[in-house]
Each structure stands twice: as structure tokens, then as C-alpha cells.
Design an enzyme around this catalytic site. Structure first.
Site, mmCIF file in Angstrom:
data_model
loop_
_atom_site.group_PDB
_atom_site.id
_atom_site.type_symbol
_atom_site.label_atom_id
_atom_site.label_comp_id
_atom_site.label_asym_id
_atom_site.label_seq_id
_atom_site.Cartn_x
_atom_site.Cartn_y
_atom_site.Cartn_z
ATOM 1 N N LYS A 88 0.876 -1.181 0.007
ATOM 2 C CA LYS A 88 0.017 0.168 -0.107
ATOM 3 C C LYS A 88 0.852 1.337 -0.012
ATOM 4 O O LYS A 88 0.782 2.019 -0.699
ATOM 5 C CB LYS A 88 -0.904 -0.013 1.188
ATOM 6 C CG LYS A 88 -1.700 -1.178 1.342
ATOM 7 C CD LYS A 88 -2.761 -1.060 2.619
ATOM 8 C CE LYS A 88 -2.068 -0.997 3.937
ATOM 9 N NZ LYS A 88 -1.243 -2.535 4.327
ATOM 10 N N ARG A 142 -9.675 0.885 8.288
ATOM 11 C CA ARG A 142 -9.458 -0.273 8.960
ATOM 12 C C ARG A 142 -10.461 -1.200 9.091
ATOM 13 O O ARG A 142 -10.218 -2.352 9.772
ATOM 14 C CB ARG A 142 -8.268 -0.095 9.685
ATOM 15 C CG ARG A 142 -6.984 0.498 9.467
ATOM 16 C CD ARG A 142 -6.078 -0.848 8.931
ATOM 17 N NE ARG A 142 -4.774 -1.143 9.618
ATOM 18 C CZ ARG A 142 -3.774 -0.571 9.157
ATOM 19 N NH1 ARG A 142 -3.974 0.535 8.368
ATOM 20 N NH2 ARG A 142 -2.639 -0.849 9.492
ATOM 21 N N ARG A 194 11.949 -4.713 4.962
ATOM 22 C CA ARG A 194 11.843 -3.314 4.722
ATOM 23 C C ARG A 194 12.386 -2.462 5.496
ATOM 24 O O ARG A 194 12.877 -2.511 6.687
ATOM 25 C CB ARG A 194 10.158 -3.068 5.070
ATOM 26 C CG ARG A 194 9.809 -1.670 5.149
ATOM 27 C CD ARG A 194 8.302 -1.302 5.262
ATOM 28 N NE ARG A 194 7.617 -1.931 6.412
ATOM 29 C CZ ARG A 194 6.349 -1.789 6.513
ATOM 30 N NH1 ARG A 194 5.569 -1.254 5.414
ATOM 31 N NH2 ARG A 194 5.865 -2.611 7.418
ATOM 32 N N ARG A 223 11.043 -0.544 10.997
ATOM 33 C CA ARG A 223 10.013 -0.223 11.968
ATOM 34 C C ARG A 223 10.138 -1.325 13.116
ATOM 35 O O ARG A 223 9.946 -2.537 13.111
ATOM 36 C CB ARG A 223 8.658 -0.428 11.262
ATOM 37 C CG ARG A 223 8.267 0.985 10.688
ATOM 38 C CD ARG A 223 7.323 0.839 9.489
ATOM 39 N NE ARG A 223 5.960 0.268 10.021
ATOM 40 C CZ ARG A 223 5.020 -0.061 9.048
ATOM 41 N NH1 ARG A 223 4.933 0.694 8.071
ATOM 42 N NH2 ARG A 223 3.894 -0.643 9.734
ATOM 43 N N ARG A 281 -0.550 -8.276 13.302
ATOM 44 C CA ARG A 281 -1.191 -7.469 12.399
ATOM 45 C C ARG A 281 -2.006 -8.253 11.587
ATOM 46 O O ARG A 281 -2.777 -7.977 10.905
ATOM 47 C CB ARG A 281 -0.056 -6.615 11.710
ATOM 48 C CG ARG A 281 0.491 -5.611 13.152
ATOM 49 C CD ARG A 281 1.865 -5.079 12.604
ATOM 50 N NE ARG A 281 1.798 -4.310 11.149
ATOM 51 C CZ ARG A 281 3.001 -4.403 10.253
ATOM 52 N NH1 ARG A 281 4.161 -4.704 10.977
ATOM 53 N NH2 ARG A 281 3.119 -3.728 9.205
HETATM 54 P P1 AP5 Z 1 4.788 -1.419 2.011
HETATM 55 O O1 AP5 Z 1 4.509 -0.706 0.650
HETATM 56 O O2 AP5 Z 1 5.443 -0.759 2.962
HETATM 57 O O3 AP5 Z 1 3.696 -2.331 2.392
HETATM 58 P P2 AP5 Z 1 2.227 -1.577 3.135
HETATM 59 O O4 AP5 Z 1 1.168 -2.320 2.615
HETATM 60 O O5 AP5 Z 1 2.184 -0.260 3.259
HETATM 61 O O6 AP5 Z 1 2.495 -2.324 4.618
HETATM 62 P P3 AP5 Z 1 2.287 -1.563 6.107
HETATM 63 O O7 AP5 Z 1 3.099 -2.442 7.042
HETATM 64 O O8 AP5 Z 1 2.824 -0.451 6.125
HETATM 65 O O9 AP5 Z 1 0.819 -1.863 6.252
HETATM 66 P P4 AP5 Z 1 0.124 -1.916 7.612
HETATM 67 O O10 AP5 Z 1 -1.086 -1.640 7.093
HETATM 68 O O11 AP5 Z 1 0.682 -2.974 8.411
HETATM 69 O O12 AP5 Z 1 0.777 -0.604 8.508
HETATM 70 P P5 AP5 Z 1 0.661 0.647 8.828
HETATM 71 O O13 AP5 Z 1 1.791 1.708 8.883
HETATM 72 O O14 AP5 Z 1 -0.475 1.336 7.990
HETATM 73 O O15 AP5 Z 1 5.658 -2.824 1.479
HETATM 74 C C1 AP5 Z 1 6.176 -3.686 2.399
HETATM 75 C C2 AP5 Z 1 7.719 -4.053 1.926
HETATM 76 O O16 AP5 Z 1 7.645 -4.860 0.699
HETATM 77 C C3 AP5 Z 1 8.435 -2.930 1.568
HETATM 78 O O17 AP5 Z 1 10.056 -3.263 2.039
HETATM 79 C C4 AP5 Z 1 8.425 -2.879 0.120
HETATM 80 O O18 AP5 Z 1 9.738 -2.194 -0.535
HETATM 81 C C5 AP5 Z 1 8.212 -4.325 -0.331
HETATM 82 N N1 AP5 Z 1 7.287 -4.426 -1.369
HETATM 83 C C6 AP5 Z 1 6.256 -3.719 -1.752
HETATM 84 N N2 AP5 Z 1 5.858 -4.024 -2.995
HETATM 85 C C7 AP5 Z 1 6.424 -5.231 -3.246
HETATM 86 C C8 AP5 Z 1 6.353 -6.176 -4.372
HETATM 87 N N3 AP5 Z 1 5.498 -5.844 -5.449
HETATM 88 N N4 AP5 Z 1 7.311 -7.277 -4.598
HETATM 89 C C9 AP5 Z 1 8.557 -7.278 -3.566
HETATM 90 N N5 AP5 Z 1 8.521 -6.662 -2.505
HETATM 91 C C10 AP5 Z 1 7.362 -5.419 -2.402
HETATM 92 O O19 AP5 Z 1 0.089 0.721 10.277
HETATM 93 C C11 AP5 Z 1 0.825 0.463 11.268
HETATM 94 C C12 AP5 Z 1 -0.016 0.418 12.693
HETATM 95 O O20 AP5 Z 1 -0.698 1.584 12.844
HETATM 96 C C13 AP5 Z 1 -1.186 -0.511 12.757
HETATM 97 O O21 AP5 Z 1 -0.775 -1.782 13.139
HETATM 98 C C14 AP5 Z 1 -2.150 -0.023 13.779
HETATM 99 O O22 AP5 Z 1 -1.821 0.058 15.116
HETATM 100 C C15 AP5 Z 1 -2.093 1.670 13.440
HETATM 101 N N6 AP5 Z 1 -2.949 2.094 12.449
HETATM 102 C C16 AP5 Z 1 -2.554 2.676 11.263
HETATM 103 N N7 AP5 Z 1 -3.807 2.927 10.555
HETATM 104 C C17 AP5 Z 1 -4.799 2.725 11.354
HETATM 105 C C18 AP5 Z 1 -6.228 2.788 11.258
HETATM 106 N N8 AP5 Z 1 -6.937 3.594 10.305
HETATM 107 N N9 AP5 Z 1 -7.036 2.450 12.313
HETATM 108 C C19 AP5 Z 1 -6.335 2.237 13.600
HETATM 109 N N10 AP5 Z 1 -5.127 1.965 13.612
HETATM 110 C C20 AP5 Z 1 -4.142 2.375 12.702
#
Ligand code: AP5
Length: 211
Positions: free
Chosen positions: A14, A89, A123, A156, A167
């Protein structure tokens, strides 16, 4: 006007894809995860409340998140649209969002669970501009240095294997129902996220434009 939501499991891509699509369409990428991590770093009230939930792989309470997003979407740079990366979410967040914004398309990046652990443990993220790298699949030119701004790259706290599993469980119980929710509204676009990064970007761009 282009108001997009990016949905997908942790590590689905994402952040990677919304950063690229944001540049292509010149609309801001709004990541609730990045905003929360910034608050934790600065030690704000929001950061203090959110940290324990994030460390345990749980959702931060809706009361914090919804106000945060509402305020962010009222900023000037959102006037032509935006990408919501990581929000909503759960169904309650989706319903709250509808009270203050229309949504044009929801991009669901579909990846099998077995590729996620390797993606997340490899990552690296830039402390300064938040650009995302992978040590194997999208490496920076110099290890630990951001190609875009020269900032320091870090791993992270919630990318440890135990937290990643939690997660994924949280996603399956709270976030997954949003796929059906948006399918019924006829705004869901499903993208195969198990391909190389460039191919996925091209596909999203094409589908968002309606080709
Ligand atoms: P990346 O693009 O970073 O993946 P992502 O889908 O953004 O993953 P996140 O871990 O950031 O999502 P998340 O939803 O768990 O975390 P968030 O920060 O939102 O890609 C991952 C890796 O793969 C990278 O190294 C990239 O280079 C690689 N990659 C990407 N595409 C690839 C491909 N095609 N092939 C190979 N490699 C690839 O949330 C964190 C925390 O915040 C949550 O757990 C929660 O506690 C809180 N939070 C956030 N939003 C909310 C909400 N709306 N409500 C409540 N709590 C929330």
C-alpha cells in the site's frame, strides 16, 4: 477529483504503490501509520495513546483515528483528491469517513499471506521523507541511505515476526470485511500484488484512469 483508498494486508505494498500513484496524479498520500509514527516520535498525546496498540499489532481506537483523518482531509492540498493509505481499517471507520468525504475508488492490493513476512522483515523506511525500500526487492543505492533525500533508513518496531503475525490477525478480523463492503458499492478494484513493483504501478494507474 480523485479520492482513493488503498486496502491490503500488512506488507501488501500500500505504502509503496500509494507513494508512486500520488506522484503520477499529483495528489497527497495520507498514511495513518506514518502520521501515528510521527506522533509517537514527537511524544504527542496521540502518540502516547497509540504506541501500545501499534506495538501489539492492534488497531488504534477509532476515536483517535477518525478525528485525525477528518482534520487532515480539510487541508488545502486535499482539494483535488488524495490517497488514503491505511484508512479505513474497519467498517465503523468506513462509515465515519462517509460523513465527511466521498470516495471514488478503492484499490485492493491482493497478495498471498506467505510473501508478507519476507517483505516486512526486509523493509527499510526513510526517517525523513518516509520513502519505503526493501533490502532485496527494492534496495537503496547505498545501504541505510535514502535515494530521494539522503535521510537515514530504519526498520520499524512492528516489523518483528511476532508483531507481524498479530497485524495479519487484526487485518483478517477487522479490515477484511471492507473488501465486500466496497465491492457492494461497486467501487472496488482488485490488483494482483504478487508481481514486480513497476508492473503493479502501471496496472493501478491504468485501472484508476478507467482503462
Ligand atoms: P509496503 O509498501 O511498506 O507495504 P504496506 O502495505 O504499506 O505495509 P504496512 O506494513 O505499512 O501496512 P500496515 O497496514 O500494516 O501498517 P501501517 O503503517 O498502515 O511494502 C512492504 C515491503 O515490501 C517494503 O519493503 C517494500 O519495498 C516491499 N514491497 C512492496 N511491494 C513489493 C512487491 N511488489 N514485490 C516485492 N516487494 C515489495 O499501520 C501500522 C499500525 O498503525 C497498525 O498496526 C495500527 O496499530 C496503526 N494504524 C494505522 N492506521 C490505522 C487505522 N486506520 N485505524 C487504527 N489503527 C491504525
Amino acid at each position: 477529483m480523485m479520492r482513493l483508498i488503498f486496502l491490503g494486508l500488512p506488507g501488501a505494498g500500500k505504502g509503496t504503490q500509494s507513494e508512486r500513484i500520488s506522484k503520477i496524479f499529483n495528489i497527497p498520500q495520507i498514511s495513518t501509520g506514518d502520521i501515528l509514527r510521527e506522533n509517537v516520535k514527537k511524544g504527542t498525546e496521540i502518540g502516547k495513546k497509540a504506541k501500545s496498540y501499534m506495538d501489539e499489532g492492534k488497531l488504534v481506537p477509532d476515536s483517535i483515528i477518525i478525528d485525525m483523518i477528518k482534520e487532515r482531509l480539510s487541508a488545502n492540498d486535499c482539494s483535488e483528491g488524495y490517497i488514503l493509505d491505511g484508512f479505513p481499517r474497519n467498517i465503523d471507520q468506513a462509515k465515519a469517513l462517509e460523513t465527511f468525504s466521498k470516495i471514488d475508488k478503492v484499490i485492493f492490493i491482493d497478495v498471498p499471506t506467505d510473501v508478507l513476512i519476507e517483505r516486512l522483515t526486509g523493509r527499510r523506511t526513510c526517517r525523513k521523507c518516509k520513502a519505503v525500500y526493501h533490502i532485496k526487492y527494492n534496495p537503496p543505492k547505498n545501504p541505510d541511505v535514502c535515494d530521494l533525500c539522503g535521510g537515514e533508513l530504519f526498520q520499524r518496531d512492528d516489523d518483528k515476526v511476532e508483531v507481524v503475525q498479530k497485524r495479519i490477525d487484526t487485518y483478517n478480523s477487522k479490515t477484511k470485511p471492507l473488501i465486500d463492503y466496497y465491492k457492494k458499492k461497486n467501487i472496488l478494484i482488485i490488483i494482483d500484488g504478487n508481481r514486480n513493483i513497476d508492473e503493479i504501478t502501471t496496472d493501478i494507474e491504468k485501472k484508476v484512469k478507467g482503462n
